[in-house]
Design a protein around this motif. Structure first.
Motif, PDB file in Angstrom:
ATOM      1  N   PRO A  65      64.190  13.632  22.287  1.00  0.00           N
ATOM      2  CA  PRO A  65      63.770  12.222  22.365  1.00  0.00           C
ATOM      3  C   PRO A  65      62.502  11.959  23.181  1.00  0.00           C
ATOM      4  CG  PRO A  65      65.735  12.622  23.690  1.00  0.00           C
ATOM      5  CD  PRO A  65      65.483  13.872  22.925  1.00  0.00           C
ATOM      6  N   LEU A  66      61.836  10.852  22.858  1.00  0.00           N
ATOM      7  CA  LEU A  66      60.585  10.478  23.516  1.00  0.00           C
ATOM      8  C   LEU A  66      60.841   9.422  24.595  1.00  0.00           C
ATOM      9  CD1 LEU A  66      58.465  10.003  20.246  1.00  0.00           C
ATOM     10  CD2 LEU A  66      58.717  12.077  21.649  1.00  0.00           C
ATOM     11  N   VAL A 120      67.842   4.963  25.055  1.00  0.00           N
ATOM     12  CA  VAL A 120      66.386   5.083  25.080  1.00  0.00           C
ATOM     13  C   VAL A 120      65.936   5.366  26.516  1.00  0.00           C
ATOM     14  CG1 VAL A 120      66.059   2.562  25.318  1.00  0.00           C
ATOM     15  CG2 VAL A 120      64.192   3.970  24.450  1.00  0.00           C
ATOM     16  N   ALA A 121      64.939   6.230  26.641  1.00  0.00           N
ATOM     17  CA  ALA A 121      64.350   6.539  27.946  1.00  0.00           C
ATOM     18  C   ALA A 121      63.141   5.623  28.147  1.00  0.00           C
ATOM     19  CB  ALA A 121      63.917   8.000  27.977  1.00  0.00           C
ATOM     20  N   PRO A 144      55.308  11.581  24.993  1.00  0.00           N
ATOM     21  CA  PRO A 144      55.676  12.836  25.638  1.00  0.00           C
ATOM     22  C   PRO A 144      54.414  13.452  26.244  1.00  0.00           C
ATOM     23  CG  PRO A 144      55.449  13.176  23.283  1.00  0.00           C
ATOM     24  CD  PRO A 144      55.164  11.717  23.543  1.00  0.00           C
ATOM     25  N   SER A 145      54.567  14.533  26.958  1.00  0.00           N
ATOM     26  CA  SER A 145      53.384  15.184  27.523  1.00  0.00           C
ATOM     27  C   SER A 145      52.453  15.643  26.401  1.00  0.00           C
ATOM     28  CB  SER A 145      53.800  16.359  28.397  1.00  0.00           C
ATOM     29  OG  SER A 145      54.708  17.189  27.707  1.00  0.00           O
ATOM     30  N   GLY A 232      66.922  17.220  24.515  1.00  0.00           N
ATOM     31  CA  GLY A 232      65.668  17.906  24.828  1.00  0.00           C
ATOM     32  C   GLY A 232      65.827  19.006  25.849  1.00  0.00           C
ATOM     33  N   MET A 233      66.938  18.949  26.611  1.00  0.00           N
ATOM     34  CA  MET A 233      67.080  19.907  27.690  1.00  0.00           C
ATOM     35  C   MET A 233      67.397  21.309  27.187  1.00  0.00           C
ATOM     36  SD  MET A 233      69.036  17.266  30.180  1.00  0.00           S
ATOM     37  CE  MET A 233      69.404  18.295  31.589  1.00  0.00           C
ATOM     38  N   LYS A 234      67.737  21.433  25.908  1.00  0.00           N
ATOM     39  CA  LYS A 234      68.076  22.775  25.430  1.00  0.00           C
ATOM     40  C   LYS A 234      66.826  23.605  25.141  1.00  0.00           C
ATOM     41  CE  LYS A 234      68.565  21.630  20.529  1.00  0.00           C
ATOM     42  NZ  LYS A 234      69.415  20.821  19.690  1.00  0.00           N
TER      43      LYS A 234
END
Ligand code: AMP
Ligand code: MG
Length: 348
Positions: A65-66, A120-121, A144-145, A232-234
Protein backbone atom coordinates in the motif's frame (compact mmCIF):
# COMPACT_ATOMS: atom_id res chain seq x y z
CA UNK A 1 8.65 9.85 -21.62
CA UNK A 2 10.66 13.03 -21.30
CA UNK A 3 11.27 13.93 -17.65
CA UNK A 4 11.47 17.61 -16.79
CA UNK A 5 13.93 18.16 -13.93
CA UNK A 6 13.56 21.44 -12.04
CA UNK A 7 15.31 22.90 -9.02
CA UNK A 8 13.99 24.88 -6.10
CA UNK A 9 14.63 25.30 -2.38
CA UNK A 10 12.18 25.46 0.51
CA UNK A 11 13.06 29.11 1.06
CA UNK A 12 12.67 29.95 -2.66
CA UNK A 13 9.65 28.12 -3.98
CA UNK A 14 8.86 28.67 -7.65
CA UNK A 15 5.07 29.02 -7.63
CA UNK A 16 4.78 28.74 -11.41
CA UNK A 17 6.59 25.41 -11.45
CA UNK A 18 4.56 24.17 -8.48
CA UNK A 19 1.35 24.96 -10.40
CA UNK A 20 2.71 23.14 -13.42
CA UNK A 21 3.57 20.12 -11.26
CA UNK A 22 0.11 20.27 -9.66
CA UNK A 23 -1.51 20.21 -13.11
CA UNK A 24 0.54 17.14 -14.05
CA UNK A 25 -0.74 15.34 -10.94
CA UNK A 26 -4.35 16.43 -11.52
CA UNK A 27 -4.13 15.08 -15.06
CA UNK A 28 -3.02 11.68 -13.73
CA UNK A 29 0.73 12.10 -14.25
CA UNK A 30 3.62 11.51 -11.83
CA UNK A 31 5.92 14.02 -10.10
CA UNK A 32 8.84 13.14 -7.80
CA UNK A 33 9.39 15.69 -5.03
CA UNK A 34 11.34 16.26 -1.81
CA UNK A 35 9.90 15.61 1.64
CA UNK A 36 11.72 15.88 4.97
CA UNK A 37 12.08 12.07 5.15
CA UNK A 38 13.12 10.94 1.65
CA UNK A 39 12.11 11.90 -1.92
CA UNK A 40 8.58 10.82 -2.86
CA UNK A 41 7.11 9.56 -6.14
CA UNK A 42 3.77 11.36 -6.27
CA UNK A 43 0.49 10.68 -8.03
CA UNK A 44 -3.13 11.73 -7.34
CA UNK A 45 -4.12 9.46 -4.41
CA UNK A 46 -7.81 9.53 -5.34
CA UNK A 47 -7.23 8.49 -8.94
CA UNK A 48 -6.87 4.70 -9.29
CA UNK A 49 -5.03 5.07 -12.59
CA UNK A 50 -2.39 7.27 -10.95
CA UNK A 51 -1.76 4.68 -8.27
CA UNK A 52 -1.37 2.02 -10.93
CA UNK A 53 1.18 4.22 -12.66
CA UNK A 54 3.12 4.64 -9.41
CA UNK A 55 3.40 0.88 -9.00
CA UNK A 56 4.52 0.51 -12.60
CA UNK A 57 7.12 3.30 -12.38
CA UNK A 58 8.60 1.87 -9.19
CA UNK A 59 8.31 -1.76 -10.22
CA UNK A 60 6.49 -2.26 -6.92
CA UNK A 61 4.08 -5.13 -6.23
CA UNK A 62 0.56 -3.69 -6.21
CA UNK A 63 -0.40 -5.24 -2.85
CA UNK A 64 2.13 -2.98 -1.11
CA UNK A 65 0.00 0.00 0.00
CA UNK A 66 0.85 3.66 -0.61
CA UNK A 67 0.92 6.52 1.89
CA UNK A 68 -1.49 9.38 1.15
CA UNK A 69 0.06 12.81 1.78
CA UNK A 70 -2.08 15.76 2.83
CA UNK A 71 -1.19 19.42 3.44
CA UNK A 72 -3.69 20.35 6.14
CA UNK A 73 -5.56 18.58 8.90
CA UNK A 74 -8.92 19.44 7.36
CA UNK A 75 -8.09 17.14 4.46
CA UNK A 76 -8.12 14.08 6.72
CA UNK A 77 -11.86 13.72 7.43
CA UNK A 78 -13.00 13.10 3.82
CA UNK A 79 -10.62 10.15 3.31
CA UNK A 80 -11.20 8.26 6.58
CA UNK A 81 -14.26 6.64 8.16
CA UNK A 82 -13.66 8.47 11.43
CA UNK A 83 -10.90 10.35 13.20
CA UNK A 84 -10.26 8.60 16.53
CA UNK A 85 -9.14 10.60 19.56
CA UNK A 86 -5.61 9.25 19.31
CA UNK A 87 -5.31 10.58 15.76
CA UNK A 88 -6.22 14.08 16.94
CA UNK A 89 -3.61 13.87 19.68
CA UNK A 90 -0.87 12.53 17.45
CA UNK A 91 -1.61 15.05 14.69
CA UNK A 92 -1.54 17.92 17.14
CA UNK A 93 1.90 16.90 18.40
CA UNK A 94 3.62 15.47 15.32
CA UNK A 95 2.00 16.94 12.18
CA UNK A 96 3.33 18.30 9.98
CA UNK A 97 6.15 15.82 10.37
CA UNK A 98 7.52 12.31 9.80
CA UNK A 99 4.59 10.34 11.26
CA UNK A 100 2.20 8.19 9.22
CA UNK A 101 -1.10 7.04 10.74
CA UNK A 102 -3.16 4.07 9.58
CA UNK A 103 -6.92 4.63 9.77
CA UNK A 104 -10.04 3.06 8.24
CA UNK A 105 -10.52 4.53 4.78
CA UNK A 106 -13.63 6.18 3.34
CA UNK A 107 -15.03 5.38 -0.11
CA UNK A 108 -13.08 8.33 -1.51
CA UNK A 109 -9.86 6.34 -1.43
CA UNK A 110 -9.58 3.73 -4.19
CA UNK A 111 -8.36 0.24 -3.36
CA UNK A 112 -5.63 0.73 -5.94
CA UNK A 113 -4.03 3.20 -3.50
CA UNK A 114 -4.36 1.01 -0.40
CA UNK A 115 -3.23 -2.22 -1.99
CA UNK A 116 -6.74 -3.65 -1.57
CA UNK A 117 -7.00 -2.81 2.15
CA UNK A 118 -9.91 -1.13 3.98
CA UNK A 119 -7.37 1.04 5.79
CA UNK A 120 -5.35 3.98 4.54
CA UNK A 121 -1.96 5.35 5.60
CA UNK A 122 -1.90 9.16 5.91
CA UNK A 123 0.89 11.65 6.56
CA UNK A 124 1.24 15.42 6.54
CA UNK A 125 4.81 16.25 5.53
CA UNK A 126 6.60 19.30 6.88
CA UNK A 127 8.61 20.11 3.77
CA UNK A 128 7.19 23.29 2.22
CA UNK A 129 7.74 22.22 -1.38
CA UNK A 130 5.81 19.02 -0.68
CA UNK A 131 2.95 20.90 0.98
CA UNK A 132 2.57 23.46 -1.80
CA UNK A 133 2.63 20.68 -4.36
CA UNK A 134 -0.06 18.70 -2.51
CA UNK A 135 -2.27 21.80 -2.42
CA UNK A 136 -1.69 22.48 -6.11
CA UNK A 137 -2.62 18.87 -6.87
CA UNK A 138 -5.99 19.06 -5.15
CA UNK A 139 -5.01 17.93 -1.67
CA UNK A 140 -4.17 14.21 -1.85
CA UNK A 141 -0.89 12.85 -3.15
CA UNK A 142 0.05 9.17 -2.88
CA UNK A 143 3.80 9.01 -2.60
CA UNK A 144 6.03 6.06 -1.87
CA UNK A 145 9.77 6.65 -1.87
CA UNK A 146 11.02 7.73 -5.30
CA UNK A 147 13.25 4.73 -5.96
CA UNK A 148 12.87 1.61 -8.05
CA UNK A 149 11.52 -1.14 -5.79
CA UNK A 150 14.22 -2.87 -3.74
CA UNK A 151 16.77 -0.04 -3.93
CA UNK A 152 17.64 2.30 -1.06
CA UNK A 153 15.28 5.28 -0.77
CA UNK A 154 16.66 8.42 -2.42
CA UNK A 155 17.90 11.25 -0.21
CA UNK A 156 19.16 13.30 -3.17
CA UNK A 157 17.45 14.21 -6.45
CA UNK A 158 20.27 12.70 -8.50
CA UNK A 159 19.30 9.27 -7.16
CA UNK A 160 15.68 9.90 -8.08
CA UNK A 161 16.80 10.70 -11.62
CA UNK A 162 18.99 7.60 -11.67
CA UNK A 163 15.99 5.38 -10.87
CA UNK A 164 13.06 7.23 -12.44
CA UNK A 165 14.19 9.43 -15.33
CA UNK A 166 11.96 8.59 -18.30
CA UNK A 167 9.31 7.10 -15.99
CA UNK A 168 7.83 10.29 -14.49
CA UNK A 169 6.74 13.64 -15.97
CA UNK A 170 8.71 15.80 -13.54
CA UNK A 171 11.36 15.61 -10.81
CA UNK A 172 11.59 18.52 -8.35
CA UNK A 173 15.12 18.78 -6.99
CA UNK A 174 14.80 20.37 -3.55
CA UNK A 175 18.32 19.65 -2.33
CA UNK A 176 19.29 17.36 0.56
CA UNK A 177 16.52 15.88 2.68
CA UNK A 178 16.51 16.64 6.40
CA UNK A 179 15.94 13.22 7.97
CA UNK A 180 16.98 10.56 5.48
CA UNK A 181 14.79 7.69 6.72
CA UNK A 182 11.13 6.99 5.93
CA UNK A 183 8.36 8.07 8.33
CA UNK A 184 7.40 6.28 11.53
CA UNK A 185 4.18 4.32 10.89
CA UNK A 186 1.57 3.86 13.61
CA UNK A 187 -1.55 1.73 13.17
CA UNK A 188 -4.61 3.18 14.91
CA UNK A 189 -7.04 0.50 13.73
CA UNK A 190 -6.06 -2.23 16.20
CA UNK A 191 -7.03 -2.40 19.92
CA UNK A 192 -3.90 -0.57 20.93
CA UNK A 193 -1.85 1.84 18.82
CA UNK A 194 0.90 -0.20 17.20
CA UNK A 195 4.17 0.96 15.66
CA UNK A 196 4.60 -0.84 12.33
CA UNK A 197 7.76 0.95 11.21
CA UNK A 198 10.23 2.83 13.42
CA UNK A 199 11.46 6.23 12.27
CA UNK A 200 12.70 9.61 13.38
CA UNK A 201 9.74 9.90 15.77
CA UNK A 202 10.73 7.25 18.28
CA UNK A 203 8.71 4.79 20.32
CA UNK A 204 9.52 6.90 23.38
CA UNK A 205 8.19 10.06 21.67
CA UNK A 206 4.94 8.21 20.97
CA UNK A 207 4.68 6.64 24.41
CA UNK A 208 5.17 10.03 26.05
CA UNK A 209 1.88 11.01 24.44
CA UNK A 210 0.11 7.63 24.35
CA UNK A 211 1.56 5.29 26.99
CA UNK A 212 -0.34 2.29 25.61
CA UNK A 213 1.60 2.30 22.30
CA UNK A 214 2.91 -1.13 21.36
CA UNK A 215 5.42 -2.24 18.81
CA UNK A 216 5.04 -4.89 16.16
CA UNK A 217 7.12 -7.81 17.38
CA UNK A 218 8.68 -8.43 13.97
CA UNK A 219 10.27 -4.98 13.65
CA UNK A 220 13.77 -5.99 14.61
CA UNK A 221 13.58 -9.71 13.88
CA UNK A 222 13.71 -11.85 10.83
CA UNK A 223 10.00 -12.00 10.00
CA UNK A 224 10.23 -14.33 7.03
CA UNK A 225 8.36 -17.09 8.86
CA UNK A 226 5.62 -14.86 10.21
CA UNK A 227 2.54 -13.38 8.62
CA UNK A 228 3.28 -9.69 8.10
CA UNK A 229 1.16 -7.12 9.94
CA UNK A 230 1.11 -4.91 6.86
CA UNK A 231 1.37 -6.38 3.36
CA UNK A 232 4.32 -4.19 2.40
CA UNK A 233 6.36 -5.47 5.30
CA UNK A 234 6.94 -8.82 3.65
CA UNK A 235 9.12 -7.33 0.93
CA UNK A 236 12.86 -7.02 1.22
CA UNK A 237 13.44 -3.28 1.06
CA UNK A 238 16.37 -0.94 0.94
CA UNK A 239 18.80 -3.45 -0.49
CA UNK A 240 22.15 -2.40 -1.92
CA UNK A 241 23.47 -4.50 -4.82
CA UNK A 242 26.37 -5.79 -2.74
CA UNK A 243 26.00 -8.50 -0.11
CA UNK A 244 25.62 -6.68 3.24
CA UNK A 245 26.44 -8.09 6.70
CA UNK A 246 26.04 -6.27 10.03
CA UNK A 247 28.77 -6.93 12.59
CA UNK A 248 28.00 -6.36 16.27
CA UNK A 249 30.45 -6.35 19.15
CA UNK A 250 33.07 -4.18 20.81
CA UNK A 251 34.92 -1.66 18.66
CA UNK A 252 38.06 -3.82 18.62
CA UNK A 253 36.32 -7.14 17.97
CA UNK A 254 34.30 -5.67 15.10
CA UNK A 255 37.43 -4.19 13.54
CA UNK A 256 39.32 -7.46 13.83
CA UNK A 257 36.46 -9.52 12.40
CA UNK A 258 35.78 -7.26 9.43
CA UNK A 259 39.45 -6.90 8.55
CA UNK A 260 39.92 -10.68 8.65
CA UNK A 261 36.88 -11.14 6.39
CA UNK A 262 38.11 -8.54 3.90
CA UNK A 263 41.48 -10.27 3.65
CA UNK A 264 39.79 -13.60 2.94
CA UNK A 265 37.62 -12.03 0.22
CA UNK A 266 40.62 -10.78 -1.73
CA UNK A 267 39.11 -11.59 -5.13
CA UNK A 268 36.01 -9.50 -4.40
CA UNK A 269 35.62 -5.77 -4.05
CA UNK A 270 34.91 -5.15 -0.37
CA UNK A 271 33.39 -2.19 1.41
CA UNK A 272 32.88 -1.15 5.01
CA UNK A 273 30.57 1.27 6.80
CA UNK A 274 32.32 2.64 9.86
CA UNK A 275 32.32 5.78 11.95
CA UNK A 276 34.71 8.72 12.05
CA UNK A 277 36.75 7.16 14.83
CA UNK A 278 37.13 3.70 13.23
CA UNK A 279 36.90 4.03 9.45
CA UNK A 280 40.62 4.69 8.89
CA UNK A 281 41.53 1.40 10.55
CA UNK A 282 39.67 -0.85 8.14
CA UNK A 283 41.46 -2.48 5.22
CA UNK A 284 38.43 -2.86 2.90
CA UNK A 285 38.72 -1.58 -0.70
CA UNK A 286 36.07 1.09 -0.09
CA UNK A 287 35.61 2.66 3.34
CA UNK A 288 32.85 5.05 4.27
CA UNK A 289 31.96 6.81 7.49
CA UNK A 290 28.43 7.66 8.59
CA UNK A 291 29.91 10.30 10.89
CA UNK A 292 30.07 10.23 14.65
CA UNK A 293 28.35 7.31 16.38
CA UNK A 294 26.90 9.75 18.91
CA UNK A 295 25.20 11.88 16.24
CA UNK A 296 22.34 9.53 15.31
CA UNK A 297 20.60 12.17 13.22
CA UNK A 298 23.65 12.42 10.98
CA UNK A 299 23.90 8.62 10.73
CA UNK A 300 20.24 8.50 9.63
CA UNK A 301 20.86 11.19 7.03
CA UNK A 302 23.97 9.55 5.56
CA UNK A 303 22.93 5.91 5.52
CA UNK A 304 21.02 5.58 2.24
CA UNK A 305 23.47 7.78 0.36
CA UNK A 306 26.32 5.54 1.45
CA UNK A 307 24.46 2.37 0.46
CA UNK A 308 23.86 3.89 -2.98
CA UNK A 309 27.51 4.88 -3.32
CA UNK A 310 28.55 1.28 -2.74
CA UNK A 311 26.25 0.37 -5.63
CA UNK A 312 27.83 3.05 -7.83
CA UNK A 313 31.29 1.70 -7.05
CA UNK A 314 30.23 -1.92 -7.67
CA UNK A 315 31.23 -3.09 -4.22
CA UNK A 316 30.40 -6.80 -3.96
CA UNK A 317 30.70 -7.52 -0.24
CA UNK A 318 29.83 -4.91 2.41
CA UNK A 319 30.27 -4.99 6.19
CA UNK A 320 28.75 -2.44 8.52
CA UNK A 321 29.20 -1.72 12.19
CA UNK A 322 26.00 -2.17 14.21
CA UNK A 323 24.35 0.77 15.96
CA UNK A 324 22.67 1.11 19.32
CA UNK A 325 19.05 0.20 18.69
CA UNK A 326 17.33 2.70 20.96
CA UNK A 327 15.87 6.07 19.97
CA UNK A 328 16.48 6.94 16.31
CA UNK A 329 18.99 4.07 16.37
CA UNK A 330 16.05 1.68 16.26
CA UNK A 331 15.03 3.03 12.85
CA UNK A 332 18.65 2.91 11.65
CA UNK A 333 19.02 -0.73 12.71
CA UNK A 334 15.60 -1.65 11.31
CA UNK A 335 16.66 -0.36 7.86
CA UNK A 336 20.10 -1.95 8.07
CA UNK A 337 18.61 -5.30 9.07
CA UNK A 338 16.26 -5.17 6.08
CA UNK A 339 19.05 -4.11 3.74
CA UNK A 340 21.14 -7.01 5.03
CA UNK A 341 18.30 -9.52 4.79
CA UNK A 342 18.83 -9.88 8.57
CA UNK A 343 22.40 -11.10 8.21
CA UNK A 344 24.02 -10.11 11.48
CA UNK A 345 27.16 -11.55 13.08
CA UNK A 346 27.92 -11.09 16.76
CA UNK A 347 31.61 -11.14 17.68
CA UNK A 348 33.04 -11.11 21.17
P1 AMP B 1 6.65 3.69 1.88
O1 AMP B 1 7.55 2.49 1.76
O2 AMP B 1 7.28 4.85 2.61
O3 AMP B 1 5.98 4.04 0.63
O4 AMP B 1 5.49 3.26 2.88
C1 AMP B 1 4.58 2.28 2.52
C2 AMP B 1 4.46 1.32 3.63
O5 AMP B 1 3.48 1.79 4.55
C3 AMP B 1 3.94 -0.01 3.16
O6 AMP B 1 4.98 -0.83 2.71
C4 AMP B 1 3.25 -0.56 4.39
O7 AMP B 1 4.20 -1.23 5.20
C5 AMP B 1 2.78 0.70 5.10
N1 AMP B 1 1.37 0.92 4.86
C6 AMP B 1 0.81 1.75 3.96
N2 AMP B 1 -0.53 1.69 3.99
C7 AMP B 1 -0.83 0.80 4.94
C8 AMP B 1 -2.05 0.27 5.45
N3 AMP B 1 -3.23 0.66 5.00
N4 AMP B 1 -1.97 -0.65 6.43
C9 AMP B 1 -0.78 -1.05 6.92
N5 AMP B 1 0.41 -0.60 6.48
C10 AMP B 1 0.38 0.31 5.49
MG1 MG C 1 10.08 2.83 0.01
Amino acid sequence: MNTKIVQMREGHIDEVLIQEAGEILKAGGLVAFPTETVYGLGGDALNPLSSKKIYAAKGRPSDNPLIVHIAEFGALAPIVREIPGNAWKLAERFWPGPLTMILYKSDQVPYETTGGLDTVAVRMPGNQIARKLIQAAGGYVAAPSANRSGRPSPTLAKYVAEDLEGRVEMIIDGGDVEIGLESTIIDLTSDRPMVLRPGYITRQDLQDLLPEVEEDSTLMRDDSGQAPKAPGMKYRHYAPKGDLTIVKGTEESVLAYINAQCERKESKKTGVIGTDSTVGRYCADVRKSVGSREDEEAVARELYRILREFDDEDVEVIYTEAFDDSGIGQAIMNRLLKAAGHKIVEVL
